[in-house]
Design an enzyme around this catalytic site. Structure first.
Site, PDB file in Angstrom:
ATOM      1  N   ARG A  11       0.846  -1.190   0.000  1.00  0.00           N
ATOM      2  CA  ARG A  11       0.000   0.000   0.000  1.00  0.00           C
ATOM      3  C   ARG A  11       0.882   1.240   0.000  1.00  0.00           C
ATOM      4  NH1 ARG A  11      -5.360   0.219   1.027  1.00  0.00           N
ATOM      5  NH2 ARG A  11      -5.315  -1.887   1.880  1.00  0.00           N
ATOM      6  N   SER A  14      -8.874  -5.864  -9.132  1.00  0.00           N
ATOM      7  CA  SER A  14     -10.300  -5.669  -8.915  1.00  0.00           C
ATOM      8  C   SER A  14     -10.921  -5.325 -10.265  1.00  0.00           C
ATOM      9  CB  SER A  14     -10.540  -4.536  -7.906  1.00  0.00           C
ATOM     10  OG  SER A  14     -11.898  -4.458  -7.550  1.00  0.00           O
ATOM     11  N   GLU A  54      -5.535  -8.805  -2.130  1.00  0.00           N
ATOM     12  CA  GLU A  54      -6.046  -8.290  -3.404  1.00  0.00           C
ATOM     13  C   GLU A  54      -4.919  -7.830  -4.328  1.00  0.00           C
ATOM     14  OE1 GLU A  54      -8.101  -4.338  -5.224  1.00  0.00           O
ATOM     15  OE2 GLU A  54      -8.586  -4.807  -3.137  1.00  0.00           O
TER      16      GLU A  54
END
Length: 430
Positions: free
Chosen positions: A279, A354, A351
């Site tokens: 992130r 998406s 993840e």
């Protein structure tokens, strides 16, 4: 943005949709604004008719020499004009209020989206590949942040020195690997029917609005000026390439891809994924965007997911596909699949892609339509779709952790070696 006519005629459906998203909307406020706006429009139309009637009288009265009556008619027209001006000002205020209200209502989930409260209720669709059994190989796997430091390819300290927290310097084979991943992703997508673009990474306010980043997510965006922003994803630029345009049905579906730097403030993510490169405020991502006819968009979503899966399969990374439930669905999406890659450092799937079908939600905001004279008159809104294909940082982290060796080296996946000048292994710094 939703169709205001649909909202006006189906408030119960919107009640149910927002409840399934674990939210609500102010029905009373909407109808109060809408009713006043429509009343103002009616009043203006009636006053305009009165003005036209009185204006016609003036010429006739002047010809008849009835100056006094003509002056009275002129005064009546003047007063009507003042009323119209006042109502026009209120109409503008109401238009802005209604538009602002509508801009904050998220998309309605489609029937295929499972109902659930949050990410804990996202159903898994499939798993591909088995996580590596490091214990059977006799060593404990390291996290990518440790591997990156020991091999000298990730420099967190210098990233923080240059820019602050959540910035990283990639060096040597790390920089090469990041660039190799981007080229591999793009070349793969292009070979499978996507058209490549290099869009600007600074966009105007209306462009961010067009894909739903504004007004809701303004705190997550990097401002470069009062009305310009660094893109959080190439989706913003690619989708708005056709803002205000009418496409021909024969062109559809359009499949676009771009690799760009992406910038996110990550407001509200304090304490989440603070270590490593999962992130970051700045990262590189290859994005896929599609424009499709409404009847084809569901199939295009499935094929978009298959594109991202194909990349992971070529890299030999274990992953799973989940469906986002209504309570975890993004603002602009009506249906979303997340692809999660296995990361040993988390002992879990994280993840990495998406893929969403936004229906006509973004197209309505950006005014992107298509014409199909063989099937209907006029124009209709297209459906837009977007998906990660993939982010280089998270993919690099997954490669480092899943391809590490007991001696601290990292094996380069075979498919990437031509993009890295034949490098087969990244060795620890002596």
């Amino acid at each position: 943005m939703l169709d205001i006519k649909f909202v006006r005629e189906n408030p119960e459906a919107l009640d149910a949709a927002m409840a399934s998203r674990q939210g609500s909307w102010d029905r009373e406020r909407f109808f109060a604004l809408d009713e006043e706006r429509r009343s103002v429009i009616t009043q203006v139309e009636e006053l305009q008719a009165t003005r036209n009637t009185e204006s016609k009288k003036i010429g006739a009265l002047m010809k008849e020499g009835k100056r006094e009556e003509a002056e009275a008619a002129k005064e009546a027209v003047r007063q009507v004009n003042e009323q119209i001006e006042g109502l026009a000002e209120r109409r503008s205020e109401l238009d802005a209020e209604v538009a602002g209200f509508m801009a904050r209502i998220p998309n309605i989930p489609c029937e295929a989206t499972p109902v659930g409260k949050d990410e804990n209720e996202n159903p898994e669709r499939r798993r591909v590949g088995e996580p590596r059994d490091f214990a059977a190989e006799g060593f404990e796997p390291k996290a990518h942040w440790d591997l990156g430091t020991e091999t000298g390819i990730l420099d967190f300290d210098r990233g923080a020195k240059l820019s602050g927290a959540r910035f990283t310097v990639l060096s040597g084979a790390g920089a090469t690997l990041d660039r190799a991943l981007q080229n591999f992703f793009l070349n793969t997508h292009i070979s499978r029917g996507f058209k490549e673009f290099i869009p600007p990474v600074i966009v105007n306010r209306e462009i961010m609005y067009g894909t739903g980043q504004l007004p809701k997510f303004e705190d997550d965006a990097y401002h470069t000026g009062e009305d310009q922003f660094l893109i959080p994803t190439a989706e913003v630029a690619l989708t708005n390439l056709h803002a205000g345009e009418v496409l021909d049905a024969a062109q559809l579906p359009l499949r676009y891809t771009a690799g760009t730097p992406c910038f996110r403030e990550e407001a509200g993510s304090a304490g989440r994924d603070t270590r490593g490169i999962i992130r970051q405020h700045q990262f590189t991502k290859v994005e896929m965007v599609k424009f499709a006819r409404p009847e084809e968009s569901d199939a295009e979503l499935e094929s978009m997911v298959a594109e991202a899966e194909f990349i992971l399969q070529q890299l030999g990374l274990p992953y799973r596909v989940i469906s986002l439930c209504t309570g975890d669905l993004g603002f602009s999406a009506r249906q979303t699949y997340d692809i999660e890659v296995w990361l040993p450092s988390y002992n879990a799937y994280k993840e990495i892609s998406s893929c969403s079908n936004c229906g006509d939600f973004q197209a309505r905001r950006a005014n992107i339509k298509y014409r199909d004279p063989e099937n209907f008159k006029g124009t209709r809104f297209v459906h837009t779709l977007n998906g990660s294909g993939l982010p280089t940082g998270r993919t690099m982290a997954a490669i480092m952790e899943n391809y590490q060796n007991a001696d601290g080296s990292i094996t380069v996946p075979e498919v990437l070696r031509p993009y890295m000048g034949g490098i087969e292994k990244i060795e620890p710094v002596a």
